[in-house]
Every structure is written in structure tokens, then in C-alpha cells.
Design a protein around this motif. Structure first.
Motif, PDB file in Angstrom:
ATOM      1  N   GLU A  66      -6.394  -9.018   4.142  1.00 24.62           N
ATOM      2  CA  GLU A  66      -6.756  -8.511   5.465  1.00 24.62           C
ATOM      3  C   GLU A  66      -7.349  -7.116   5.363  1.00 24.62           C
ATOM      4  O   GLU A  66      -7.063  -6.371   4.426  1.00 24.62           O
ATOM      5  N   ARG A  67      -8.198  -6.817   6.358  1.00 25.47           N
ATOM      6  CA  ARG A  67      -8.698  -5.450   6.465  1.00 25.47           C
ATOM      7  C   ARG A  67      -7.573  -4.584   7.000  1.00 25.47           C
ATOM      8  O   ARG A  67      -7.038  -4.831   8.072  1.00 25.47           O
ATOM      9  N   ALA A  68      -7.230  -3.554   6.239  1.00 29.40           N
ATOM     10  CA  ALA A  68      -6.078  -2.724   6.582  1.00 29.40           C
ATOM     11  C   ALA A  68      -6.468  -1.423   7.258  1.00 29.40           C
ATOM     12  O   ALA A  68      -5.648  -0.808   7.959  1.00 29.40           O
ATOM     13  N   TYR A  69      -7.722  -0.985   7.056  1.00 29.79           N
ATOM     14  CA  TYR A  69      -8.131   0.325   7.583  1.00 29.79           C
ATOM     15  C   TYR A  69      -9.642   0.436   7.487  1.00 29.79           C
ATOM     16  O   TYR A  69     -10.263  -0.117   6.573  1.00 29.79           O
TER      17      TYR A  69
ATOM     18  N   GLU B 166     -15.386   6.024   9.223  1.00 31.43           N
ATOM     19  CA  GLU B 166     -16.804   6.217   8.944  1.00 31.43           C
ATOM     20  C   GLU B 166     -17.100   6.401   7.461  1.00 31.43           C
ATOM     21  O   GLU B 166     -18.239   6.269   7.027  1.00 31.43           O
ATOM     22  N   GLY B 167     -16.068   6.705   6.663  1.00 30.97           N
ATOM     23  CA  GLY B 167     -16.291   6.965   5.252  1.00 30.97           C
ATOM     24  C   GLY B 167     -15.910   5.839   4.317  1.00 30.97           C
ATOM     25  O   GLY B 167     -16.454   5.720   3.225  1.00 30.97           O
ATOM     26  N   CYS B 168     -14.961   4.987   4.732  1.00 31.21           N
ATOM     27  CA  CYS B 168     -14.501   3.935   3.839  1.00 31.21           C
ATOM     28  C   CYS B 168     -13.913   2.775   4.628  1.00 31.21           C
ATOM     29  O   CYS B 168     -13.624   2.898   5.830  1.00 31.21           O
ATOM     30  N   VAL B 169     -13.742   1.662   3.949  1.00 36.84           N
ATOM     31  CA  VAL B 169     -13.024   0.522   4.511  1.00 36.84           C
ATOM     32  C   VAL B 169     -12.045   0.024   3.458  1.00 36.84           C
ATOM     33  O   VAL B 169     -12.354   0.037   2.261  1.00 36.84           O
ATOM     34  N   THR B 170     -10.859  -0.356   3.900  1.00 34.57           N
ATOM     35  CA  THR B 170      -9.804  -0.769   2.979  1.00 34.57           C
ATOM     36  C   THR B 170      -9.349  -2.188   3.284  1.00 34.57           C
ATOM     37  O   THR B 170      -9.124  -2.542   4.446  1.00 34.57           O
ATOM     38  N   PHE B 171      -9.214  -2.985   2.225  1.00 29.15           N
ATOM     39  CA  PHE B 171      -8.639  -4.321   2.329  1.00 29.15           C
ATOM     40  C   PHE B 171      -7.394  -4.373   1.449  1.00 29.15           C
ATOM     41  O   PHE B 171      -7.372  -3.790   0.363  1.00 29.15           O
ATOM     42  N   GLU B 172      -6.379  -5.078   1.938  1.00 29.68           N
ATOM     43  CA  GLU B 172      -5.164  -5.296   1.157  1.00 29.68           C
ATOM     44  C   GLU B 172      -4.991  -6.780   0.874  1.00 29.68           C
ATOM     45  O   GLU B 172      -5.366  -7.621   1.701  1.00 29.68           O
TER      46      GLU B 172
ATOM     47  N   ALA C  30      11.774   0.303 -13.792  1.00 26.42           N
ATOM     48  CA  ALA C  30      11.627   1.566 -14.504  1.00 26.42           C
ATOM     49  C   ALA C  30      12.892   2.404 -14.396  1.00 26.42           C
ATOM     50  O   ALA C  30      13.613   2.372 -13.394  1.00 26.42           O
ATOM     51  N   GLU C  31      13.165   3.173 -15.457  1.00 25.29           N
ATOM     52  CA  GLU C  31      14.324   4.058 -15.463  1.00 25.29           C
ATOM     53  C   GLU C  31      13.949   5.487 -15.112  1.00 25.29           C
ATOM     54  O   GLU C  31      14.817   6.313 -14.835  1.00 25.29           O
ATOM     55  N   SER C  32      12.649   5.796 -15.139  1.00 26.12           N
ATOM     56  CA  SER C  32      12.183   7.136 -14.808  1.00 26.12           C
ATOM     57  C   SER C  32      10.710   7.046 -14.410  1.00 26.12           C
ATOM     58  O   SER C  32      10.060   6.017 -14.647  1.00 26.12           O
ATOM     59  N   PRO C  33      10.141   8.099 -13.818  1.00 19.04           N
ATOM     60  CA  PRO C  33       8.708   8.089 -13.483  1.00 19.04           C
ATOM     61  C   PRO C  33       7.818   7.835 -14.691  1.00 19.04           C
ATOM     62  O   PRO C  33       6.718   7.275 -14.548  1.00 19.04           O
ATOM     63  N   ASP C  34       8.289   8.220 -15.886  1.00 22.38           N
ATOM     64  CA  ASP C  34       7.495   8.027 -17.099  1.00 22.38           C
ATOM     65  C   ASP C  34       7.205   6.554 -17.372  1.00 22.38           C
ATOM     66  O   ASP C  34       6.252   6.217 -18.074  1.00 22.38           O
ATOM     67  N   ASP C  35       8.029   5.660 -16.816  1.00 23.11           N
ATOM     68  CA  ASP C  35       7.866   4.231 -17.066  1.00 23.11           C
ATOM     69  C   ASP C  35       6.905   3.561 -16.083  1.00 23.11           C
ATOM     70  O   ASP C  35       6.601   2.372 -16.232  1.00 23.11           O
ATOM     71  N   LEU C  36       6.454   4.301 -15.080  1.00 20.11           N
ATOM     72  CA  LEU C  36       5.534   3.749 -14.090  1.00 20.11           C
ATOM     73  C   LEU C  36       4.095   3.912 -14.553  1.00 20.11           C
ATOM     74  O   LEU C  36       3.753   4.858 -15.271  1.00 20.11           O
ATOM     75  N   VAL C  37       3.237   2.992 -14.131  1.00 21.45           N
ATOM     76  CA  VAL C  37       1.814   3.046 -14.475  1.00 21.45           C
ATOM     77  C   VAL C  37       1.007   2.771 -13.216  1.00 21.45           C
ATOM     78  O   VAL C  37       0.994   1.640 -12.716  1.00 21.45           O
ATOM     79  N   PRO C  38       0.319   3.774 -12.655  1.00 23.13           N
ATOM     80  CA  PRO C  38      -0.523   3.527 -11.489  1.00 23.13           C
ATOM     81  C   PRO C  38      -1.789   2.782 -11.895  1.00 23.13           C
ATOM     82  O   PRO C  38      -2.439   3.126 -12.884  1.00 23.13           O
ATOM     83  N   ALA C  39      -2.124   1.745 -11.144  1.00 25.90           N
ATOM     84  CA  ALA C  39      -3.304   0.937 -11.465  1.00 25.90           C
ATOM     85  C   ALA C  39      -4.465   1.279 -10.537  1.00 25.90           C
ATOM     86  O   ALA C  39      -5.468   1.849 -10.959  1.00 25.90           O
ATOM     87  N   ASN C  40      -4.323   0.927  -9.275  1.00 25.37           N
ATOM     88  CA  ASN C  40      -5.347   1.204  -8.278  1.00 25.37           C
ATOM     89  C   ASN C  40      -4.723   1.899  -7.092  1.00 25.37           C
ATOM     90  O   ASN C  40      -3.497   1.990  -6.979  1.00 25.37           O
ATOM     91  N   ALA C  41      -5.564   2.359  -6.173  1.00 26.87           N
ATOM     92  CA  ALA C  41      -5.063   3.002  -4.964  1.00 26.87           C
ATOM     93  C   ALA C  41      -6.081   2.841  -3.852  1.00 26.87           C
ATOM     94  O   ALA C  41      -7.278   2.619  -4.093  1.00 26.87           O
ATOM     95  N   GLY C  42      -5.617   2.972  -2.623  1.00 26.28           N
ATOM     96  CA  GLY C  42      -6.501   2.896  -1.469  1.00 26.28           C
ATOM     97  C   GLY C  42      -5.876   3.590  -0.278  1.00 26.28           C
ATOM     98  O   GLY C  42      -4.681   3.932  -0.283  1.00 26.28           O
ATOM     99  N   PHE C  43      -6.692   3.810   0.761  1.00 23.87           N
ATOM    100  CA  PHE C  43      -6.240   4.476   1.973  1.00 23.87           C
ATOM    101  C   PHE C  43      -5.953   3.470   3.081  1.00 23.87           C
ATOM    102  O   PHE C  43      -6.747   2.554   3.317  1.00 23.87           O
ATOM    103  N   VAL C  44      -4.818   3.639   3.761  1.00 21.58           N
ATOM    104  CA  VAL C  44      -4.577   3.006   5.050  1.00 21.58           C
ATOM    105  C   VAL C  44      -4.207   4.141   6.003  1.00 21.58           C
ATOM    106  O   VAL C  44      -4.094   5.285   5.593  1.00 21.58           O
TER     107      VAL C  44
END
Length: 214
Positions: free
Chosen positions: A94-97, A100-106, A161-175
Motif C-alpha cells: 500500500e501507499r503509506a505516504y 511533493e518530494g517523495c512517495v512511500t510504499f510499504e 539480537a543481544e545488542s545494537p551491534d547485532d542489528l543490520v539496517p537494510a532499507n529505510a523510508g518516510f511515512v
């Protein structure tokens, strides 16, 4: 919130106001497969094509530029049914947001069998040229700082994960009011970490006048 909205709705570099997308939602259900997909039918051509290519990736099919969307949805369904999987699959897009600058789908794919697994994605597309806005176009901090933000704002997501070090950010978007970062969580191959926009503003990449520069 007015300041947040202003920042999200402005874009520099001569792009100007861009028309909003028109969309249509199509549903299909067959055997153990079902989908509800909102897809663009009009608007900025570059944006529409990039969104449709991303949706094809979500559906795990090859993008066909001139093919009717119904046939592409059916292709995804037929491929799953032919594979004779022993679990149910549900796909939601679905379109989430949009501003005028961007469009976001989730997107969210849920596979339900002996265990339930989910795969989520959040994709923002620039109105300037249609490209998918990358993680390093949103954040100006390093990866560890992003991981620490994900750890802080993981909410109800069950983490392996046991700590932030174990997390891996992949992608991101704005809503609206949030930045959604996709990363690992228990029973997710990609989980949505929702970071409150106002609270993480110092970590975001903006120009000197405060506007995004996609």
C-alpha cells in the motif's frame, strides 16, 4: 508537527512541486496465496516505473513494462501455486505516504505454516527522478548510530539480537511522522523499526536550509 510536515514536503534543487500519483488496489486469492496490492496508474512517469519495478520484486516476478498489472499479479500467484508450498502466503502492498518530494510504499509478506514468518519493506521514491531513496540519503550518521536508534525504538518487535551491534539496517523510508528502517527481528526476514521523526532529526541528512536534497 507543522515543522516536520514542512521538512518532509519540501525538496530543493529545482524539482518544484510534482503531481501526486493516482493508484488502484487490486486483490487476488487462489488456493493458499492471496494479495492486496496498491499500485500507481498515473503521475510522474519515472516515479511510476520505479515503484512498479519495486512491486515486481516484492511479487518475486520479472518486471514487464507494458504488461497489465493483473497479469503480473496472476504470474506471482501461479508461480507460488506451482511450487506446491506447504504454507499460506499473504502479500500486502500500500501507499503509506506522499508529499511533493517523495512517495512511500510499504509491503508485508506473511508466510503461515508450522511457524509464521514475515518480510517487510518500506520504499520511498524521489519525485525528482524516481529513484528509490537510499539509507545514506536519509541518515547522515554511521551505521552503528542507526542500529542504536533501531534498538531504542524497536517497540514490540521481538529481537534475536543481544545488542545494537547485532542489528543490520537494510532499507529505510518516510511515512507521516516516522522513519521506517528495515532490519532483523525474530520470525522476520525483514522487520519495520519505526523511528519517531522529530526525535531523530539530528541524525537525518538535510541541507543547510533544513530541506532534503534527493
Amino acid at each position: 508537527m507543522a515543522v516536520v510536515f514542512l521538512l518532509l514536503t519540501m525538496c530543493v534543487g529545482g524539482a518544484g512541486a510534482q503531481s501526486f500519483l493516482t493508484t488502484h488496489t487490486m486483490t487476488l486469492k487462489q488456493a493458499e496465496w492471496s494479495a492486496s496490492v496498491e499500485f500507481p496508474t498515473g503521475g510522474n512517469k519515472a516515479v511510476v516505473e520505479h515503484v512498479l519495478r519495486w512491486i515486481a520484486d516484492v511479487l518475486d516476478i520479472e518486471y514487464k513494462k507494458n504488461a497489465p498489472f493483473a497479469s503480473q499479479l496472476q504470474e506471482s500467484c501461479d508461480s507460488f501455486v506451482a511450487s506446491r508450498q506447504t504454507f499460506k502466503r499473504s502479500i500486502e502492498v500500500e501507499r503509506a505516504y506522499e508529499d511533493e518530494g517523495c512517495v512511500t510504499f510499504e509491503a508485508m509478506i506473511t508466510d503461515s505454516g508450522t511457524e509464521k514468518w514475515r518480510w517487510a519493506d518500506c520504499a520511498s521514491f524521489s519525485k525528482r527522478d524516481g529513484h528509490r531513496i537510499k539509507l545514506n540519503e536519509i541518515f547522515k550518521c554511521d551505521t552503528l548510530d542507526i542500529c542504536r536508534l533501531m534498538w531504542k525504538y524497536h517497540g514490540d518487535l521481538p529481537l534475536d539480537a543481544e545488542s545494537p551491534d547485532d542489528l543490520v539496517p537494510a532499507n529505510a523510508g518516510f511515512v507521516d511522522g516516522w522513519v521506517v528502517v528495515i532490519g532483523p527481528a525474530m520470525n522476520y526476514t525483514g522487520a519495520p523499526f519505526r523511528l519517531r521523526y522529530e526525535e531523530i532529526l539530528p541524525y537525518l541528512r538535510t541541507s543547510e536550509n533544513g530541506y532534503f536534497t534527493w
